[in-house]
Motif scaffolding. Structure first.
Motif, short mmCIF file in Angstrom:
data_model
loop_
_atom_site.label_atom_id
_atom_site.label_comp_id
_atom_site.label_asym_id
_atom_site.label_seq_id
_atom_site.Cartn_x
_atom_site.Cartn_y
_atom_site.Cartn_z
N TYR A 61 -57.27 -1.66 76.98
CA TYR A 61 -55.81 -1.58 76.86
C TYR A 61 -55.12 -1.94 78.18
O TYR A 61 -53.95 -2.32 78.20
CB TYR A 61 -55.41 -0.16 76.45
CG TYR A 61 -54.27 -0.06 75.48
CD1 TYR A 61 -53.14 -0.88 75.60
CD2 TYR A 61 -54.29 0.85 74.43
CE1 TYR A 61 -52.10 -0.78 74.71
CE2 TYR A 61 -53.25 0.96 73.53
CZ TYR A 61 -52.15 0.13 73.67
OH TYR A 61 -51.11 0.22 72.78
N LEU A 215 -61.36 11.62 60.89
CA LEU A 215 -60.95 10.38 61.57
C LEU A 215 -61.45 10.43 63.02
O LEU A 215 -61.30 11.46 63.68
CB LEU A 215 -59.43 10.23 61.54
CG LEU A 215 -58.81 10.26 60.12
CD1 LEU A 215 -57.29 10.32 60.21
CD2 LEU A 215 -59.25 9.03 59.33
N HIS A 216 -61.99 9.33 63.48
CA HIS A 216 -62.58 9.31 64.83
C HIS A 216 -61.53 9.68 65.89
O HIS A 216 -61.81 10.46 66.79
CB HIS A 216 -63.12 7.93 65.17
CG HIS A 216 -64.18 7.44 64.23
ND1 HIS A 216 -63.90 7.02 62.96
CD2 HIS A 216 -65.51 7.29 64.41
CE1 HIS A 216 -65.03 6.64 62.38
NE2 HIS A 216 -66.03 6.79 63.24
N ASN A 217 -60.39 9.07 65.78
CA ASN A 217 -59.33 9.28 66.75
C ASN A 217 -59.81 9.14 68.20
O ASN A 217 -59.48 9.98 69.07
CB ASN A 217 -58.65 10.65 66.54
CG ASN A 217 -57.46 10.53 65.60
OD1 ASN A 217 -56.61 9.66 65.80
ND2 ASN A 217 -57.40 11.37 64.60
N LEU A 219 -59.40 8.15 71.75
CA LEU A 219 -58.05 8.11 72.34
C LEU A 219 -57.62 6.68 72.66
O LEU A 219 -56.44 6.37 72.62
CB LEU A 219 -57.97 9.01 73.57
CG LEU A 219 -57.68 10.48 73.25
CD1 LEU A 219 -57.28 11.23 74.50
CD2 LEU A 219 -56.65 10.68 72.17
N GLU A 220 -58.56 5.82 72.99
CA GLU A 220 -58.20 4.40 73.07
C GLU A 220 -58.43 3.79 71.70
O GLU A 220 -59.54 3.85 71.17
CB GLU A 220 -59.05 3.64 74.10
CG GLU A 220 -58.64 2.17 74.21
CD GLU A 220 -59.49 1.39 75.21
OE1 GLU A 220 -58.92 0.63 75.99
OE2 GLU A 220 -60.73 1.55 75.22
N THR A 221 -57.39 3.20 71.14
CA THR A 221 -57.50 2.61 69.81
C THR A 221 -58.39 1.36 69.86
O THR A 221 -58.75 0.89 70.93
CB THR A 221 -56.11 2.23 69.28
OG1 THR A 221 -55.48 1.37 70.25
CG2 THR A 221 -55.25 3.47 69.06
N GLY A 268 -62.26 3.95 75.90
CA GLY A 268 -61.72 5.27 75.62
C GLY A 268 -62.24 5.84 74.32
O GLY A 268 -61.48 6.20 73.43
N GLY A 269 -63.55 5.96 74.20
CA GLY A 269 -64.15 6.59 73.03
C GLY A 269 -64.41 5.60 71.91
O GLY A 269 -63.68 4.62 71.72
N ARG A 301 -51.65 4.11 66.90
CA ARG A 301 -52.41 5.27 66.40
C ARG A 301 -52.42 5.29 64.87
O ARG A 301 -53.43 5.62 64.25
CB ARG A 301 -51.79 6.56 66.95
CG ARG A 301 -52.41 7.85 66.47
CD ARG A 301 -53.88 8.01 66.80
NE ARG A 301 -54.20 7.66 68.17
CZ ARG A 301 -55.43 7.50 68.64
NH1 ARG A 301 -56.47 7.68 67.86
NH2 ARG A 301 -55.63 7.15 69.89
N ASN A 697 -52.03 10.24 62.16
CA ASN A 697 -51.49 10.40 63.51
C ASN A 697 -52.19 11.58 64.16
O ASN A 697 -53.08 12.18 63.56
CB ASN A 697 -49.97 10.64 63.44
CG ASN A 697 -49.63 11.75 62.46
OD1 ASN A 697 -50.15 12.87 62.57
ND2 ASN A 697 -48.79 11.45 61.48
N LEU A 698 -51.80 11.93 65.35
CA LEU A 698 -52.39 13.10 66.01
C LEU A 698 -51.44 14.30 65.97
O LEU A 698 -51.69 15.31 66.62
CB LEU A 698 -52.77 12.76 67.45
CG LEU A 698 -54.10 12.01 67.59
CD1 LEU A 698 -54.24 11.40 68.97
CD2 LEU A 698 -55.28 12.94 67.30
N GLU A 699 -50.37 14.17 65.21
CA GLU A 699 -49.46 15.29 65.03
C GLU A 699 -50.00 16.21 63.93
O GLU A 699 -50.15 17.41 64.13
CB GLU A 699 -48.07 14.76 64.63
CG GLU A 699 -47.05 15.81 64.27
CD GLU A 699 -46.40 16.47 65.48
OE1 GLU A 699 -46.32 15.80 66.52
OE2 GLU A 699 -45.98 17.63 65.37
N TYR A 701 -52.89 15.37 62.03
CA TYR A 701 -54.34 15.36 62.00
C TYR A 701 -54.76 16.17 63.22
O TYR A 701 -54.52 15.78 64.35
CB TYR A 701 -54.93 13.94 62.09
CG TYR A 701 -56.44 13.96 61.98
CD1 TYR A 701 -57.05 13.84 60.75
CD2 TYR A 701 -57.23 14.16 63.10
CE1 TYR A 701 -58.44 13.91 60.63
CE2 TYR A 701 -58.61 14.24 63.00
CZ TYR A 701 -59.21 14.11 61.77
OH TYR A 701 -60.57 14.19 61.67
N VAL A 703 -57.03 17.89 65.98
CA VAL A 703 -58.31 17.87 66.69
C VAL A 703 -58.32 19.05 67.66
O VAL A 703 -57.27 19.57 68.04
CB VAL A 703 -58.54 16.54 67.45
CG1 VAL A 703 -58.52 15.35 66.49
CG2 VAL A 703 -57.51 16.34 68.55
#
Lengths: 776, 171
Positions: A61, A215-217, A219-221, A268-269, A301, A697-699, A701, A703
């Motif tokens: 990124y 979802l993997h999520n 942090l780097e898409t 990033g993952g 995201r 999203n991470l809102e 979903y 983790v």
């Protein structure tokens, strides 16, 4: 060195394949239990820690090139639709826009692996790609996306996997005859006689267990930056597999392999979702090739959570039977995995049921269901995390029905050999792991009144302790190559084509090379993640990076050391076996005196660099190499709110020799925490009337955050497995996530005195369980 | 059943609607001309090549874009750049001085309080903000102070250990 072509067997994520590989030269003998090692086996901070904490590390990124254009995707809002018309005329003339790609001008751009168009006419899930806008800035590309008019013809859809398998279900993809994964499914495995096994049982249980889409999520898409200079297509891509990326990009664009360079320095993952290059990266390459300007396409995201994959939801139905004395007589499993619209394989959900415990009568049926959702992708021990959770929960139910201690029940049914393949395990330390971890968690007092009811019987808190076993491969295999270079100043560069996906690969490879070269760790530099300068290594997955690439690095270092000793021997006029290398210096074996630094010898030659090659040798035949382990979890449940808190996890995994205890423990902790998320909070939620995921999203979903993290106690076994490879090491990436959800689920069942039938154990689900009849 | 043509007007060209601002970042003033809608995160990364702040979610959930605004940890994806003139902005690039890592950065490396490292700049800055405010936080205060920064790799136990070590060392 003479070469030979051999056939070897490689187990990757539960699938055994036969591989023909070239072997060159001979590997050094394995580092056995008595090997005297001074750098390998010691805790070392990451060699690239400085770059990662200072913001200097360049992730995909972060790649910024002069004249770089930014791509933004327009994605389908329908679970199933046909694109009948696209009017992009306003977008094409919007400020800054350099190209708009759709099925009408880029429909012939096909994915090289499955030959699906990147821009399809039929869009089988919400989030499939409709158009790509390439502009001078992201804002301009986003603005122009809003100006594209699309006519969709909505089509019937199905998102429930059981409904999808019904004969009258809507077709997930119109051209397919049914919604099964492929003609191979349902796929049945059988040994013994399941009917007889159930008939012989004194006690049987039937358990249905469901697991969610996680979802993997990362942090780097997903995404990439690509540049075409008329000669070379360079792609900086967020991938676990640079060589796979090179092959895909070359194939898709009709280029030769030597015209494509894939680079991944920091990522990033990935957690399994970044094998090869995602379609987003392929499109960046396509646009860069067409436009002659650098193009970056990094997913948002929301896109990430719609189209890059997930752990496939499963429905597992077990029929288990046992004798009164606890001997298991029958294991019957029907496993449905929802692979999404375009998933390409079946995650090995039934692997543990076939193999983990002794049983003569086993039947498993794997059934892959296609639905109108994004495709699933490998996610850290795919299938096996889900399968272990379901199976270990079902076993606790059977143990309860037998009125037997769950741990005693598992010991009773210990499997000394690989039953499905009818061959021995290279090593299995599971019984020892049970003893050590049970002692640490205090298994013996798990039913004590004061432990189960910390506030007394009338209080709102209940505690429980549960456990689950773990098995996985991770012994690696060929092909994997490395080059060791010794520079005139006595420092070394290791070149290989693997990638460090955040696990600490650079650090452990540097430790291995430093050990063999007799150099201090800071004198070894490891270069990886670049097809131009590396040599072939496989993708980083299956817990196989260290166990595949590490031996190749070791062999390269050993070969380089041989040449170095020869050089020093001739310069010092001493036989090679009279010389010893330590910490960058040369010592006489006889007197123990230092004869000078390595640099002081190499310096006597005009610019000579020692270069040596190493390769991973074949795997051991006739046996199965596995990591085995166990985790125990202690939880506290608030019966008023339904909230579950994990208090402690004790983990004991046999991953062979531990090269770096510091990064090893980080892997174990990270796996446990992802497993905790899967057990308690993570789930994609789909609106079943609309067919749309509503928490991409991470809102919404959820983790784990630092506040969810329990005390984690790791009991290291740290003993080389001499059958695994010349390091005696197995991977530690996937083993730690495998038993966590099952152990937590069993702990919650213990705390509540009620069976658990699905994950995640969110407060609403726990409250529902509390309203059921107590049966455990 | 065709979807209707979007009625949204074309957004005005970025070039015609720019605002001139001065941002003080890591003690250095930068004069910029930017569109008002742009976030601090975008301006840091795209205009100033300060890519240590990472876009993870761009809706204030993950914390990968954390920077310090007058010493307070903020999600730079939720801050407009035009809100920032007159304020002091510190990014991860501002913590390393003359090639020397800040003690928090150094402790992160020594404790292995990172894995892939994508969230790490944000974690380091969140912890700096916490320790500057409260040099000796309790374990619970550490967890609360760091709960706004997601680490998907799960480096939390070691972030916790690094934070506790720093809390003990602080004068």
């Amino acid at each position: 060195m003479p070469i030979r072509i051999i056939t070897t067997h490689l187990e990757f994520e539960g699938q055994v394949s036969e591989q023909r590989v070239v072997i060159e030269g001979d590997e050094p003998p394995v580092w056995g239990p008595d090997a005297a090692l001074s750098i390998v086996g010691t805790p070392q901070p990451r060699v690239d820690g400085r770059e990662r904490v200072s913001g200097v590390a360049e992730y995909t990124y972060d790649v910024r090139l002069p004249g770089m254009l930014i791509a933004v995707g327009l994605r389908s809002p329908h679970p199933h639709a046909r694109v009948t018309r696209i009017d992009a005329t306003r977008a094409e003339v919007a400020p800054g826009v350099r190209a708009v790609y759709t099925r009408f001008n880029a429909g012939d751009f096909l994915h090289p692996d499955n030959e699906r168009p990147f821009f399809g006419e039929e869009l089988p899930y919400a989030g499939d790609l409709v158009a790509l806008v390439v502009a001078e800035s992201r804002a301009q590309a986003s603005d122009a996306c809003a100006l594209i008019a699309v006519d969709y013809e909505p089509l019937p859809f199905v998102i429930d996997p059981e409904a999808a398998l019904q004969p009258d279900a809507p077709h997930v993809i119109l051209t397919r005859e049914n919604n099964g994964l492929s003609d191979e499914y349902p796929k049945t495995y059988e040994r013994g006689d399941i009917t007889r096994g159930l008939a012989e049982a004194d006690v049987t249980v039937e358990v249905r267990f469901e697991t969610p889409a996680a979802l993997h999520n990362s942090l780097e898409t997903h995404g990439a930056t690509a540049q075409w200079d008329g000669r070379t297509l360079t792609i900086w891509t967020s991938t676990q597999d640079v060589y796979g990326s090179r092959r895909q990009v070359a194939s898709a664009l009709g280029l030769m392999h030597n015209q494509v360079r894939a680079i991944k320095q920091y990522m990033g993952g990935g957690f399994g979702s970044k094998f090869g290059t995602h379609s987003s990266g392929m499109l960046a390459a396509y646009a860069a090739y067409k436009l002659g300007r650098p193009v970056q396409y990094m997913l948002s995201r929301e896109e990430e959570n719609l189209c890059t994959g997930h752990r496939s939801p499963t429905i597992q139905t077990y029929h288990l039977g046992a004798k009164r004395d606890g001997t298991i007589t029958a294991i019957d499993l029907h496993a449905i995995a929802n692979v999404g619209a375009t998933g390409g394989w079946f995650p090995p959900v039934s692997m543990v049921a076939k193999e983990m415990y002794q049983c003569p009568n086993v039947r498993t049926v794997d059934e892959g269901a296609r639905t109108n959702l994004g495709p699933f992708a490998a996610f850290r021990a795919p299938g096996v995390v889900e399968g272990t959770a379901g199976f270990e929960v079902a076993l606790d139910r059977l143990a309860a029905a037998l009125n037997m201690d769950p741990l005693e029940f598992r010991r009773k049914n210990y499997a000394p050999e690989h039953q499905a393949m009818e061959r021995p395990y290279a090593r299995k330390l599971l019984l020892e792991a049970y003893d050590l971890a049970a002692e640490r968690i205090g298994w013996a007092t798990r039913d004590a009144e004061e432990r189960r009811y910390p506030l007394g019987r009338d209080g709102h808190l209940r505690r429980g302790v549960g456990m689950a076993s773990q098995m996985w491969g991770g012994d690696g295999g060929p092909p994997a190559q490395a080059i060791a270079k010794l520079l005139p100043d006595g420092t070394a560069v290791i070149l290989t084509g693997t990638q460090d996906i955040g696990t600490g690969t650079r650090t452990v490879l540097a430790q291995i090379a430093a050990e063999e070269l007799g150099l201090p760790l800071e004198h070894v530099r490891v270069e990886l993640g670049d097809t131009e300068f590396g040599v072939f290594s496989p993708g980083s997955g299956g817990s196989m990076t260290l166990s595949s690439v590490g031996p190749a690095v070791r062999m390269a270092a050993v070969e380089a050391r041989k040449e170095l000793l020869e050089v020093i021997s001739q310069l010092a006029e001493a036989p090679t076996d009279a010389i010893e290398l330590r910490q960058g210096a040369v010592f006489s074996r006889e007197t123990g005196k230092e004869m000078g630094t390595i640099a002081s010898f190499l310096d006597q030659l005009d610019g000579h660099e020692i270069t040596a090659k190493g390769m991973r040798g074949p795997n051991a035949e006739g046996m199965t190499v596995r990591t085995f382990g166990v985790q125990f979890a202690e939880v506290e449940v608030d019966v008023g709110t339904g909230e579950v808190r994990v208090l402690r996890v004790v983990a004991c995994h046999d991953c062979g020799r531990i090269v770096n205890p510091l990064t090893f423990s980080s892997q174990i902790e990270g796996g446990i925490i992802q497993g905790l998320g899967f057990a308690l909070m993570e789930q994609r939620i789909v609106d079943d009337r609309l067919g749309i995921p509503v928490n991409a999203n991470l809102e919404n979903y959820k983790v784990p955050t630092i506040r969810d993290v329990p005390e984690i106690e790791i009991i290291p076994l740290d003993r080389p497995n001499i059958h695994a490879n010349t390091l005696g090491t197995l991977g530690a990436g996937e083993p730690p996530i495998i038993p966590t959800p099952g152990a937590i689920a069993n702990a919650v069942a213990h705390a509540l005195g009620r069976p658990v039938d699905a994950l995640p154990l969110t407060p609403d689900r726990v409250l529902k369980l509390l309203n059921q009849e107590a049966t455990v | 059943m065709p979807d209707s043509m979007p009625a949204l007007p074309a957004t005005p060209d970025e070039a015609t609607r720019q605002t001139r601002i001065r941002l003080t970042i890591n003690d250095t003033p930068h004069d910029l001309s930017i569109a008002p809608r742009r976030t601090l995160l975008e301006v840091l990364r795209e205009d100033l090549s300060l890519t240590g702040a990472k876009p993870g979610c761009e809706m204030g959930n993950c914390g990968a874009c954390t920077v310090l605004l007058d010493g307070e940890a903020v999600y730079s994806c939720l801050v407009l750049a035009i809100e920032c003139p007159g304020h002091t902005i510190t990014t991860i690039e501002g913590l390393t001085r003359d090639g020397q890592l800040h003690p928090i950065q150094d402790t992160f490396v020594q404790y292995d309080a990172l894995q892939c490292g994508f969230c790490t700049p944000g974690q380091v800055l969140a912890l700096k903000s916490l320790l500057d405010r409260n040099p000796h936080p309790t374990d619970d205060e550490i967890d609360r102070g760091m709960a706004g920064n997601i680490c998907r790799c799960g480096a939390y136990p070691k972030i916790r250990a690094a934070a506790r070590a720093l809390a003990r060392q602080q004068p």
